[in-house]
Design a protein around this motif. Structure first.
Motif, PDB file in Angstrom:
ATOM      1  N   ARG B  19      14.846  -2.098 -12.301  1.00 33.91           N
ATOM      2  CA  ARG B  19      15.322  -3.418 -12.662  1.00 33.91           C
ATOM      3  C   ARG B  19      15.364  -4.388 -11.495  1.00 33.91           C
ATOM      4  O   ARG B  19      15.030  -5.555 -11.627  1.00 33.91           O
ATOM      5  CB  ARG B  19      16.711  -3.320 -13.289  1.00 33.91           C
ATOM      6  N   THR B  20      15.779  -3.907 -10.324  1.00 33.65           N
ATOM      7  CA  THR B  20      15.874  -4.808  -9.182  1.00 33.65           C
ATOM      8  C   THR B  20      14.496  -5.333  -8.800  1.00 33.65           C
ATOM      9  O   THR B  20      14.308  -6.530  -8.569  1.00 33.65           O
ATOM     10  CB  THR B  20      16.513  -4.075  -7.987  1.00 33.65           C
ATOM     11  N   ALA B  21      13.512  -4.417  -8.772  1.00 36.65           N
ATOM     12  CA  ALA B  21      12.152  -4.832  -8.438  1.00 36.65           C
ATOM     13  C   ALA B  21      11.605  -5.762  -9.508  1.00 36.65           C
ATOM     14  O   ALA B  21      10.903  -6.726  -9.206  1.00 36.65           O
ATOM     15  CB  ALA B  21      11.260  -3.607  -8.280  1.00 36.65           C
ATOM     16  N   ARG B  22      11.966  -5.487 -10.777  1.00 39.37           N
ATOM     17  CA  ARG B  22      11.487  -6.333 -11.873  1.00 39.37           C
ATOM     18  C   ARG B  22      12.085  -7.735 -11.757  1.00 39.37           C
ATOM     19  O   ARG B  22      11.405  -8.736 -11.963  1.00 39.37           O
ATOM     20  CB  ARG B  22      11.873  -5.687 -13.206  1.00 39.37           C
ATOM     21  N   THR B  23      13.366  -7.788 -11.431  1.00 37.55           N
ATOM     22  CA  THR B  23      14.015  -9.089 -11.242  1.00 37.55           C
ATOM     23  C   THR B  23      13.348  -9.857 -10.109  1.00 37.55           C
ATOM     24  O   THR B  23      13.017 -11.044 -10.244  1.00 37.55           O
ATOM     25  CB  THR B  23      15.512  -8.883 -10.908  1.00 37.55           C
ATOM     26  N   ARG B  24      13.125  -9.157  -8.996  1.00 39.03           N
ATOM     27  CA  ARG B  24      12.524  -9.800  -7.828  1.00 39.03           C
ATOM     28  C   ARG B  24      11.139 -10.333  -8.174  1.00 39.03           C
ATOM     29  O   ARG B  24      10.759 -11.432  -7.793  1.00 39.03           O
ATOM     30  CB  ARG B  24      12.442  -8.780  -6.693  1.00 39.03           C
ATOM     31  N   SER B  25      10.390  -9.536  -8.934  1.00 39.60           N
ATOM     32  CA  SER B  25       9.042  -9.927  -9.327  1.00 39.60           C
ATOM     33  C   SER B  25       9.063 -11.125 -10.286  1.00 39.60           C
ATOM     34  O   SER B  25       8.247 -12.051 -10.164  1.00 39.60           O
ATOM     35  CB  SER B  25       8.357  -8.711  -9.967  1.00 39.60           C
ATOM     36  N   ALA B  26      10.014 -11.117 -11.220  1.00 35.71           N
ATOM     37  CA  ALA B  26      10.120 -12.248 -12.161  1.00 35.71           C
ATOM     38  C   ALA B  26      10.480 -13.529 -11.419  1.00 35.71           C
ATOM     39  O   ALA B  26       9.950 -14.607 -11.702  1.00 35.71           O
ATOM     40  CB  ALA B  26      11.179 -11.931 -13.228  1.00 35.71           C
ATOM     41  N   VAL B  27      11.373 -13.388 -10.457  1.00 32.95           N
ATOM     42  CA  VAL B  27      11.778 -14.547  -9.659  1.00 32.95           C
ATOM     43  C   VAL B  27      10.588 -15.029  -8.823  1.00 32.95           C
ATOM     44  O   VAL B  27      10.318 -16.237  -8.731  1.00 32.95           O
ATOM     45  CB  VAL B  27      12.999 -14.186  -8.775  1.00 32.95           C
ATOM     46  N   ARG B  28       9.861 -14.092  -8.227  1.00 36.38           N
ATOM     47  CA  ARG B  28       8.677 -14.459  -7.448  1.00 36.38           C
ATOM     48  C   ARG B  28       7.665 -15.221  -8.316  1.00 36.38           C
ATOM     49  O   ARG B  28       7.123 -16.256  -7.913  1.00 36.38           O
ATOM     50  CB  ARG B  28       8.030 -13.177  -6.867  1.00 36.38           C
ATOM     51  N   ASP B  29       7.427 -14.717  -9.527  1.00 38.07           N
ATOM     52  CA  ASP B  29       6.479 -15.397 -10.413  1.00 38.07           C
ATOM     53  C   ASP B  29       6.944 -16.827 -10.725  1.00 38.07           C
ATOM     54  O   ASP B  29       6.143 -17.762 -10.769  1.00 38.07           O
ATOM     55  CB  ASP B  29       6.310 -14.614 -11.720  1.00 38.07           C
ATOM     56  N   ALA B  73       9.301 -14.615  -1.749  1.00 34.84           N
ATOM     57  CA  ALA B  73       8.037 -14.525  -2.493  1.00 34.84           C
ATOM     58  C   ALA B  73       6.893 -14.200  -1.532  1.00 34.84           C
ATOM     59  O   ALA B  73       5.980 -13.432  -1.858  1.00 34.84           O
ATOM     60  CB  ALA B  73       7.765 -15.833  -3.243  1.00 34.84           C
ATOM     61  N   LEU B  74       6.936 -14.770  -0.342  1.00 36.43           N
ATOM     62  CA  LEU B  74       5.922 -14.461   0.657  1.00 36.43           C
ATOM     63  C   LEU B  74       6.051 -13.021   1.159  1.00 36.43           C
ATOM     64  O   LEU B  74       5.051 -12.324   1.330  1.00 36.43           O
ATOM     65  CB  LEU B  74       6.055 -15.427   1.837  1.00 36.43           C
ATOM     66  N   ASP B  75       7.292 -12.587   1.385  1.00 33.32           N
ATOM     67  CA  ASP B  75       7.493 -11.197   1.802  1.00 33.32           C
ATOM     68  C   ASP B  75       6.908 -10.249   0.756  1.00 33.32           C
ATOM     69  O   ASP B  75       6.241  -9.274   1.080  1.00 33.32           O
ATOM     70  CB  ASP B  75       8.991 -10.899   1.978  1.00 33.32           C
ATOM     71  N   LEU B  76       7.156 -10.584  -0.518  1.00 35.16           N
ATOM     72  CA  LEU B  76       6.661  -9.739  -1.607  1.00 35.16           C
ATOM     73  C   LEU B  76       5.129  -9.765  -1.655  1.00 35.16           C
ATOM     74  O   LEU B  76       4.490  -8.742  -1.894  1.00 35.16           O
ATOM     75  CB  LEU B  76       7.258 -10.231  -2.933  1.00 35.16           C
ATOM     76  N   ALA B  77       4.538 -10.937  -1.395  1.00 37.38           N
ATOM     77  CA  ALA B  77       3.069 -11.031  -1.371  1.00 37.38           C
ATOM     78  C   ALA B  77       2.494 -10.119  -0.294  1.00 37.38           C
ATOM     79  O   ALA B  77       1.394  -9.580  -0.440  1.00 37.38           O
ATOM     80  CB  ALA B  77       2.641 -12.484  -1.131  1.00 37.38           C
ATOM     81  N   GLY B  78       3.249  -9.932   0.781  1.00 37.18           N
ATOM     82  CA  GLY B  78       2.786  -9.085   1.878  1.00 37.18           C
ATOM     83  C   GLY B  78       2.945  -7.602   1.610  1.00 37.18           C
ATOM     84  O   GLY B  78       2.494  -6.770   2.400  1.00 37.18           O
ATOM     85  N   GLU B  79       3.604  -7.263   0.480  1.00 33.17           N
ATOM     86  CA  GLU B  79       3.827  -5.841   0.174  1.00 33.17           C
ATOM     87  C   GLU B  79       2.758  -5.285  -0.750  1.00 33.17           C
ATOM     88  O   GLU B  79       2.943  -4.265  -1.389  1.00 33.17           O
ATOM     89  CB  GLU B  79       5.221  -5.659  -0.454  1.00 33.17           C
ATOM     90  N   ASP B  80       1.632  -5.972  -0.866  1.00 35.03           N
ATOM     91  CA  ASP B  80       0.586  -5.487  -1.765  1.00 35.03           C
ATOM     92  C   ASP B  80      -0.209  -4.368  -1.092  1.00 35.03           C
ATOM     93  O   ASP B  80       0.095  -3.951   0.020  1.00 35.03           O
ATOM     94  CB  ASP B  80      -0.328  -6.641  -2.204  1.00 35.03           C
ATOM     95  N   THR B  81      -1.209  -3.872  -1.804  1.00 41.11           N
ATOM     96  CA  THR B  81      -1.966  -2.729  -1.276  1.00 41.11           C
ATOM     97  C   THR B  81      -3.330  -3.156  -0.764  1.00 41.11           C
ATOM     98  O   THR B  81      -4.233  -2.339  -0.614  1.00 41.11           O
ATOM     99  CB  THR B  81      -2.154  -1.662  -2.378  1.00 41.11           C
ATOM    100  N   TRP B  82      -3.495  -4.463  -0.484  1.00 41.08           N
ATOM    101  CA  TRP B  82      -4.776  -4.975  -0.011  1.00 41.08           C
ATOM    102  C   TRP B  82      -5.240  -4.219   1.233  1.00 41.08           C
ATOM    103  O   TRP B  82      -4.463  -3.973   2.144  1.00 41.08           O
ATOM    104  CB  TRP B  82      -4.658  -6.468   0.300  1.00 41.08           C
ATOM    105  N   THR B  83      -6.505  -3.857   1.225  1.00 37.29           N
ATOM    106  CA  THR B  83      -7.107  -3.295   2.437  1.00 37.29           C
ATOM    107  C   THR B  83      -8.381  -4.074   2.716  1.00 37.29           C
ATOM    108  O   THR B  83      -9.023  -4.596   1.798  1.00 37.29           O
ATOM    109  CB  THR B  83      -7.467  -1.801   2.280  1.00 37.29           C
ATOM    110  N   PRO B  84      -8.763  -4.174   3.979  1.00 33.57           N
ATOM    111  CA  PRO B  84      -9.970  -4.946   4.299  1.00 33.57           C
ATOM    112  C   PRO B  84     -11.220  -4.219   3.808  1.00 33.57           C
ATOM    113  O   PRO B  84     -11.209  -3.012   3.591  1.00 33.57           O
ATOM    114  CB  PRO B  84      -9.928  -5.035   5.826  1.00 33.57           C
ATOM    115  N   PRO B  85     -12.301  -4.956   3.615  1.00 31.99           N
ATOM    116  CA  PRO B  85     -13.544  -4.355   3.142  1.00 31.99           C
ATOM    117  C   PRO B  85     -14.105  -3.344   4.141  1.00 31.99           C
ATOM    118  O   PRO B  85     -13.824  -3.426   5.335  1.00 31.99           O
ATOM    119  CB  PRO B  85     -14.478  -5.551   2.998  1.00 31.99           C
ATOM    120  N   ASP B  86     -14.878  -2.407   3.639  1.00 35.91           N
ATOM    121  CA  ASP B  86     -15.533  -1.396   4.484  1.00 35.91           C
ATOM    122  C   ASP B  86     -16.960  -1.229   3.972  1.00 35.91           C
ATOM    123  O   ASP B  86     -17.250  -0.366   3.170  1.00 35.91           O
ATOM    124  CB  ASP B  86     -14.746  -0.080   4.426  1.00 35.91           C
TER     125      ASP B  86
END
Lengths: 209, 209
Positions: B19-29, B73-86
């Protein structure tokens, strides 16, 4: 007061064109101060009128709105006599261009106006349009840098001057206005050296489409 | 409604952390939507509360203010699983990185969030700080691109990965957010080719200070 009611010009404030140019310049200065102090969202015609000493009805009549004020301040910024550096080498010219950028963003007072214009463009299509026109004209002035480099065999004929100037400015603008990192002269020199190498290798011939 | 009063999660909306993560995500959106629609100056805690369905008192308690909302919201954007191309080559990796930028700014919907964050940083020191942290972490992820290039003898040991990634991204950000010019894939490729040449020549060894 209305521009037509202004008294004798203060020495040193008369610009070519007389009262109209002086009014425009006073209004421009008030716009820049307002943008730097309050940002685009806080800028009002009332503020500009009071700060410039030009009557509000005159400001409305000639500039229409805050958007018109910002766009005209940008147009006026583009009417300066700036010319690109001419140091005798491509890398020297690029280094001088890059150092102009780091000197601007390394000084809070020098950075205020360009930063305010870029910020305003996020909120005003007309400011964005004026900013695009400003840079298009700036890049055109830099064509001499690349023309001389071609004459000295430092760049292949056809090299895209605007692409070269963007490449040497962009990493510094990126740090100052996007990633919010500091900029300094060594970074300017590194950027200039990298771009000079790529120019010589033909990387800035027009992009294939 | 308060987060503690939320009913069963809608399928597909549960994130790790519940729930906490869901709330944070809803707020971020809601923050992203608000920034895209109204800009930073028009964003309010009330809007975020209404749009996210999270009670205003909860938003105030956990995020404190609009600045706190944007920074998180920016902190949350930085928590994604993006990896650079290879892709197997330095130029291929740089081209893929550059094309990610042109694809983002070539699409109004994809461009909305990064554009809004950059715009917010002009008005909020806390957003600027969060943006700097976001990019520092992004650049750190890209170290693998340069490490592999060094292993393939495409870059000299000690090449500054962040400088390389800035150089390949910056001309595209510059066009999209400063000079307000369009970006496209051929420009991405031109930028990548130019930077790859400069990397090979050792232009992105740490700047001398």
């Amino acid at each position: 007061m209305d521009e037509t009611a202004q008294g004798d010009p203060t020495p040193g404030t008369v610009r070519p064109g007389g009262r109209t140019a002086r009014t425009r310049s006073a209004v421009r200065d008030a716009v820049l101060t307002g943008l730097a102090e309050h940002g685009y969202p806080g800028l009002t015609v009332e503020y500009v009128a009071e700060r410039s000493g030009v009557h509000k009805t005159t400001v409305y009549r000639r500039w229409g709105s805050v958007e018109g004020l910002v766009a005209d301040a940008l147009d006026l910024a583009g009417e300066d006599t700036w010319t690109p550096p001419d140091t005798g080498s491509l890398e020297g010219d690029l280094r001088a261009l890059a150092r102009e950028v780091t000197e601007t963003f390394g000084s809070a007072s020098a950075a205020a106006a360009p930063t305010a214009f870029v910020a305003a463009a996020f909120q005003s299509d007309r400011a964005a349009e004026a900013l695009r026109a400003f840079y298009t004209e700036r890049f055109a002035r830099c064509e001499s840098v690349v023309r001389r480099a071609v004459e000295r065999d430092e760049a292949p004929p056809g090299t895209d001057a605007a692409a070269v100037v963007r490449a040497v400015s962009a990493p510094l603008f990126f740090r100052a206005l996007v990633t919010r990192e500091p900029v300094d002269a060594p970074l300017a020199d590194q950027t200039a050296a990298a771009v000079a190498i790529a120019v010589r290798a033909g990387a800035y011939l027009p992009a294939r489409r």
